[in-house]
Design a protein around this motif. Structure first.
Motif, PDB file in Angstrom:
ATOM      1  N   GLU A 105     -43.542 -73.318 -12.698  1.00 26.47           N
ATOM      2  CA  GLU A 105     -44.353 -72.326 -13.400  1.00 26.47           C
ATOM      3  C   GLU A 105     -43.513 -71.349 -14.211  1.00 26.47           C
ATOM      4  O   GLU A 105     -43.920 -70.925 -15.293  1.00 26.47           O
ATOM      5  CB  GLU A 105     -45.241 -71.569 -12.404  1.00 26.47           C
ATOM      6  CG  GLU A 105     -46.550 -72.254 -12.077  1.00 26.47           C
ATOM      7  CD  GLU A 105     -46.386 -73.469 -11.175  1.00 26.47           C
ATOM      8  OE1 GLU A 105     -45.259 -73.712 -10.707  1.00 26.47           O
ATOM      9  OE2 GLU A 105     -47.385 -74.174 -10.945  1.00 26.47           O
ATOM     10  N   LYS A 106     -42.327 -70.998 -13.725  1.00 27.41           N
ATOM     11  CA  LYS A 106     -41.472 -70.069 -14.477  1.00 27.41           C
ATOM     12  C   LYS A 106     -40.998 -70.706 -15.777  1.00 27.41           C
ATOM     13  O   LYS A 106     -41.024 -70.080 -16.840  1.00 27.41           O
ATOM     14  CB  LYS A 106     -40.279 -69.645 -13.623  1.00 27.41           C
ATOM     15  CG  LYS A 106     -40.646 -68.817 -12.404  1.00 27.41           C
ATOM     16  CD  LYS A 106     -39.439 -68.550 -11.537  1.00 27.41           C
ATOM     17  CE  LYS A 106     -39.825 -67.818 -10.258  1.00 27.41           C
ATOM     18  NZ  LYS A 106     -38.662 -67.645  -9.345  1.00 27.41           N
ATOM     19  N   GLN A 109     -43.945 -70.950 -18.247  1.00 25.80           N
ATOM     20  CA  GLN A 109     -44.254 -69.702 -18.932  1.00 25.80           C
ATOM     21  C   GLN A 109     -43.238 -69.404 -20.031  1.00 25.80           C
ATOM     22  O   GLN A 109     -43.594 -68.883 -21.090  1.00 25.80           O
ATOM     23  CB  GLN A 109     -44.319 -68.549 -17.932  1.00 25.80           C
ATOM     24  CG  GLN A 109     -45.502 -68.617 -16.971  1.00 25.80           C
ATOM     25  CD  GLN A 109     -46.838 -68.710 -17.698  1.00 25.80           C
ATOM     26  OE1 GLN A 109     -47.045 -68.077 -18.737  1.00 25.80           O
ATOM     27  NE2 GLN A 109     -47.751 -69.510 -17.150  1.00 25.80           N
ATOM     28  N   GLU A 110     -41.979 -69.729 -19.795  1.00 22.33           N
ATOM     29  CA  GLU A 110     -40.961 -69.555 -20.834  1.00 22.33           C
ATOM     30  C   GLU A 110     -41.279 -70.414 -22.054  1.00 22.33           C
ATOM     31  O   GLU A 110     -41.177 -69.965 -23.201  1.00 22.33           O
ATOM     32  CB  GLU A 110     -39.580 -69.923 -20.297  1.00 22.33           C
ATOM     33  CG  GLU A 110     -38.964 -68.880 -19.388  1.00 22.33           C
ATOM     34  CD  GLU A 110     -37.550 -69.241 -18.994  1.00 22.33           C
ATOM     35  OE1 GLU A 110     -37.021 -70.275 -19.490  1.00 22.33           O
ATOM     36  OE2 GLU A 110     -36.954 -68.505 -18.186  1.00 22.33           O
ATOM     37  N   LEU A 112     -44.242 -71.655 -22.880  1.00 18.13           N
ATOM     38  CA  LEU A 112     -45.494 -71.220 -23.506  1.00 18.13           C
ATOM     39  C   LEU A 112     -45.326 -69.920 -24.283  1.00 18.13           C
ATOM     40  O   LEU A 112     -46.065 -69.665 -25.237  1.00 18.13           O
ATOM     41  CB  LEU A 112     -46.584 -71.056 -22.450  1.00 18.13           C
ATOM     42  CG  LEU A 112     -47.067 -72.359 -21.790  1.00 18.13           C
ATOM     43  CD1 LEU A 112     -48.134 -72.061 -20.741  1.00 18.13           C
ATOM     44  CD2 LEU A 112     -47.615 -73.330 -22.834  1.00 18.13           C
ATOM     45  N   SER A 113     -44.343 -69.099 -23.906  1.00 22.39           N
ATOM     46  CA  SER A 113     -44.093 -67.875 -24.675  1.00 22.39           C
ATOM     47  C   SER A 113     -43.573 -68.206 -26.069  1.00 22.39           C
ATOM     48  O   SER A 113     -43.782 -67.445 -27.012  1.00 22.39           O
ATOM     49  CB  SER A 113     -43.091 -66.985 -23.937  1.00 22.39           C
ATOM     50  OG  SER A 113     -41.800 -67.564 -23.917  1.00 22.39           O
ATOM     51  N   PRO A 116     -47.157 -71.408 -27.569  1.00 24.18           N
ATOM     52  CA  PRO A 116     -48.426 -71.227 -26.844  1.00 24.18           C
ATOM     53  C   PRO A 116     -49.407 -72.375 -27.009  1.00 24.18           C
ATOM     54  O   PRO A 116     -50.286 -72.567 -26.162  1.00 24.18           O
ATOM     55  CB  PRO A 116     -48.989 -69.929 -27.439  1.00 24.18           C
ATOM     56  CG  PRO A 116     -48.264 -69.737 -28.734  1.00 24.18           C
ATOM     57  CD  PRO A 116     -46.910 -70.327 -28.528  1.00 24.18           C
ATOM     58  N   VAL A 119     -50.226 -75.206 -24.047  1.00 25.33           N
ATOM     59  CA  VAL A 119     -50.871 -74.909 -22.772  1.00 25.33           C
ATOM     60  C   VAL A 119     -51.686 -76.082 -22.242  1.00 25.33           C
ATOM     61  O   VAL A 119     -51.693 -76.362 -21.035  1.00 25.33           O
ATOM     62  CB  VAL A 119     -51.746 -73.632 -22.875  1.00 25.33           C
ATOM     63  CG1 VAL A 119     -52.902 -73.844 -23.835  1.00 25.33           C
ATOM     64  CG2 VAL A 119     -52.238 -73.214 -21.494  1.00 25.33           C
ATOM     65  N   GLN A 123     -51.541 -77.867 -18.547  1.00 22.92           N
ATOM     66  CA  GLN A 123     -52.738 -77.839 -17.707  1.00 22.92           C
ATOM     67  C   GLN A 123     -53.146 -79.245 -17.280  1.00 22.92           C
ATOM     68  O   GLN A 123     -53.620 -79.460 -16.165  1.00 22.92           O
ATOM     69  CB  GLN A 123     -53.891 -77.151 -18.446  1.00 22.92           C
ATOM     70  CG  GLN A 123     -53.758 -75.644 -18.524  1.00 22.92           C
ATOM     71  CD  GLN A 123     -53.677 -74.992 -17.156  1.00 22.92           C
ATOM     72  OE1 GLN A 123     -54.329 -75.402 -16.202  1.00 22.92           O
ATOM     73  NE2 GLN A 123     -52.847 -73.954 -17.041  1.00 22.92           N
TER      74      GLN A 123
END
Length: 327
Positions: A105-106, A109-110, A112-113, A116, A119, A123
């Protein structure tokens, strides 16, 4: 089954090499199965997953030929619907059972930052088990988990189970390339370092030979088939015919001609469309060259001697005989 953290110093070293796996690793059971720490959250869901009697499960260590076998199995079980294969990638038609396990997850998120729009891809992986539970059509499922970590009734529910095996030197090279380029894993070392981890079982889904042993010892079980990737490369038509017979989906010679042509590695690479990307969000090829004996381009003489000794020791223990290498 006991789940323990990998020893602290080794864990820190592994995190520095497998940069996408930011939380480190665990070892599972007395075989010391090696997974991201996230396995703790998922073990019960994997083991308790409800198997259906008409499922087709494609099993085997990563990079052993599971992707091409799952495509053949899906086509045989879906009336050779080539139109659908070209419309929908194999990763959506055949779900990777433990896909959520390899997503940190970390790291997600990196990524997706920066990107984006990615996602939905993440998912899809994270929701694999729920999607499989809700599927109405016949399921073809791929997994790299060993048998002792899979649903306990997998071999008694009546579904078809295929285990694919490949020479470990070729497996290690192919897995190295995938894990070096895939953005969610990002192995940053050279191949000799990767081989060290692979050989010692400190690599995701290892240890390799224990994985193979648990497949090989199932030979003779009802509704179970053990196959070698090298046999696919040697005689693609015979390999497809054997799968057709095992899965009980007879096909005509004309249909066999079409499926044999479709599964040519150059064609399959184009149509498989497994969405793998690097850290720059560039698409990478999930299907490599599929070469038998390609390991020769990566092993030094010293590594060959070490590998051969390790392999010989293990095949004597298991009793397995690998097909003759080509090339």
């Amino acid at each position: 089954m006991e789940i323990v953290d990998v020893e602290k110093n080794l864990n820190e070293e592994l995190i520095s090499y497998f940069r996408g796996m930011k939380d480190g690793f665990v070892q599972v059971g007395d075989k010391k199965w090696f997974y991201p720490k996230k396995y703790r959250q998922l073990a019960e869901a994997f083991k308790g997953f409800e198997v259906r009697s008409d499922d087709i499960w494609i099993t085997g260590y990563p990079r052993s030929g599971t992707t091409l076998t799952e495509e053949i199995a899906w086509l045989l079980s879906h009336d050779l619907d080539f139109e659908e294969t070209r419309r929908v990638g194999v990763h959506k038609r055949v779900r990777f059972f433990e896909g959520s396990l390899v997503i940190n997850e970390k790291s997600m998120q990196e990524i997706l930052s920066k990107f984006p729009g990615e996602v939905s891809a993440f998912q899809s992986m994270l929701n694999t088990l729920d999607e499989l539970k809700n599927r109405k059509d016949r399921r073809v499922i791929k997994t790299h988990l060993p048998f002792e970590l899979l649903p306990k009734d997998l071999l008694t529910k009546g579904c078809k189970v295929i285990y694919i095996c490949r020479n470990p030197k070729d497996v290690s090279v192919s897995h190295f390339h995938l894990q070096s380029s895939a953005r969610h894993i990002k192995f940053c070392g050279n191949f000799p370092k990767y081989w060290e981890y692979f050989r010692n079982g400190n690599c995701m889904f290892g240890p390799y030979f224990e994985h193979v042993r648990q497949g090989y010892e199932k030979i003779g079980s009802k509704n179970f088939m053990f196959a070698f990737y090298e046999d696919f490369k040697k005689d693609r038509r015979a390999y497809i015919s054997d799968l057709s017979h095992f899965l009980e989906f007879p096909i005509s010679e004309e249909q066999l001609d079409k499926l044999e042509e479709y599964m040519d590695i150059e064609n399959f690479r184009k149509v498989a469309r497994v969405p793998m990307k690097d850290e720059n969000n560039q698409t990478i090829s999930f299907i490599r060259n599929g070469k038998v004996g390609g390991w020769r381009d990566h092993f030094t003489e010293e590594m060959i001697n070490d590998a051969d000794e390790w392999i010989q020791m293990n095949i004597e223990k298991i009793g397995i005989r690998y097909p003759q290498q080509e090339g």
